[in-house]
Design a protein around this motif. Structure first.
Motif, mmCIF file in Angstrom:
data_model
loop_
_atom_site.group_PDB
_atom_site.id
_atom_site.type_symbol
_atom_site.label_atom_id
_atom_site.label_comp_id
_atom_site.label_asym_id
_atom_site.label_seq_id
_atom_site.Cartn_x
_atom_site.Cartn_y
_atom_site.Cartn_z
ATOM 1 N N MET A 1 36.774 9.793 -29.447
ATOM 2 C CA MET A 1 38.073 9.462 -30.084
ATOM 3 C C MET A 1 38.653 10.637 -31.102
ATOM 4 N N LYS A 2 39.718 10.329 -31.363
ATOM 5 C CA LYS A 2 40.447 11.273 -32.580
ATOM 6 C C LYS A 2 39.479 11.216 -33.647
ATOM 7 N N ASN A 3 39.582 12.319 -34.446
ATOM 8 C CA ASN A 3 38.790 12.698 -35.583
ATOM 9 C C ASN A 3 37.432 12.462 -35.658
ATOM 10 N N GLY A 4 36.797 12.461 -34.088
ATOM 11 C CA GLY A 4 35.460 12.242 -34.019
ATOM 12 C C GLY A 4 34.827 10.865 -34.073
ATOM 13 N N LYS A 5 35.714 10.052 -34.129
ATOM 14 C CA LYS A 5 35.308 8.676 -34.441
ATOM 15 C C LYS A 5 34.727 8.168 -33.254
ATOM 16 N N ASP A 6 33.589 7.705 -33.042
ATOM 17 C CA ASP A 6 32.769 7.231 -31.931
ATOM 18 C C ASP A 6 32.404 5.834 -31.595
ATOM 19 N N PHE A 7 33.011 4.992 -32.482
ATOM 20 C CA PHE A 7 32.742 3.484 -32.283
ATOM 21 C C PHE A 7 33.908 2.644 -32.449
ATOM 22 N N ILE A 8 34.104 1.748 -31.959
ATOM 23 C CA ILE A 8 35.241 0.712 -32.119
ATOM 24 C C ILE A 8 34.655 -0.722 -32.611
ATOM 25 N N ILE A 9 35.308 -1.504 -33.550
ATOM 26 C CA ILE A 9 35.372 -2.634 -34.086
ATOM 27 C C ILE A 9 36.544 -3.543 -33.503
ATOM 28 N N ILE A 10 36.347 -4.392 -32.713
ATOM 29 C CA ILE A 10 37.455 -5.087 -32.435
ATOM 30 C C ILE A 10 37.718 -6.584 -33.299
ATOM 31 N N SER A 11 38.757 -6.580 -33.666
ATOM 32 C CA SER A 11 38.987 -7.645 -35.061
ATOM 33 C C SER A 11 40.466 -7.971 -34.431
ATOM 34 N N GLU A 12 40.626 -9.387 -34.203
ATOM 35 C CA GLU A 12 41.955 -10.128 -33.760
ATOM 36 C C GLU A 12 42.540 -9.149 -32.760
#
Length: 107
Positions: A3-14
């Motif tokens: 992902m953008k900026n090396g982000k490698d995890f997603i928290i799904i909220s609402e």
């Protein structure tokens, strides 16, 4: 998944996605540390079950990254942040409770 900026995890909220770095979550939260270390799951996303608003969770994630609180946030979010600290089991070095206590004492 990259992902953008090396982000490698997603928290799904609402039904919204908050992209984060696993390393930050693991370093700051006992809950995430346990999840990433002891669970052999290569998933790159998790649902937030804290029952807090996306706005509160976004402030909380920002705190995890920068150890700072936005003093312009709504007062109603303070209690949510305290509950999120407990829910996500922030480590002892977290200063979130101190920040919140300072904010509340100014009201």
């Amino acid at each position: 998944m990259k992902m953008k900026n090396g982000k490698d995890f997603i928290i799904i909220s609402e039904d919204k996605e908050i992209k984060v770095h696993k390393l930050i979550l693991q370093a700051r939260s006992e809950l995430f540390r346990g999840m990433f270390v002891s669970v052999n799951d290569n998933s790159n996303r998790v649902n937030d079950y804290s029952d807090k608003s996306n706005e509160s969770l976004s402030y909380f994630i920002k705190f995890l990254y920068y150890d700072e609180i936005d003093y312009g946030m709504k007062e109603s979010i303070y209690d949510d942040l305290e509950e999120l600290q407990d829910f996500y089991q922030l480590n002892e070095r977290s200063f979130l409770r101190d920040h919140i206590d300072n904010l509340k004492s100014n009201f």
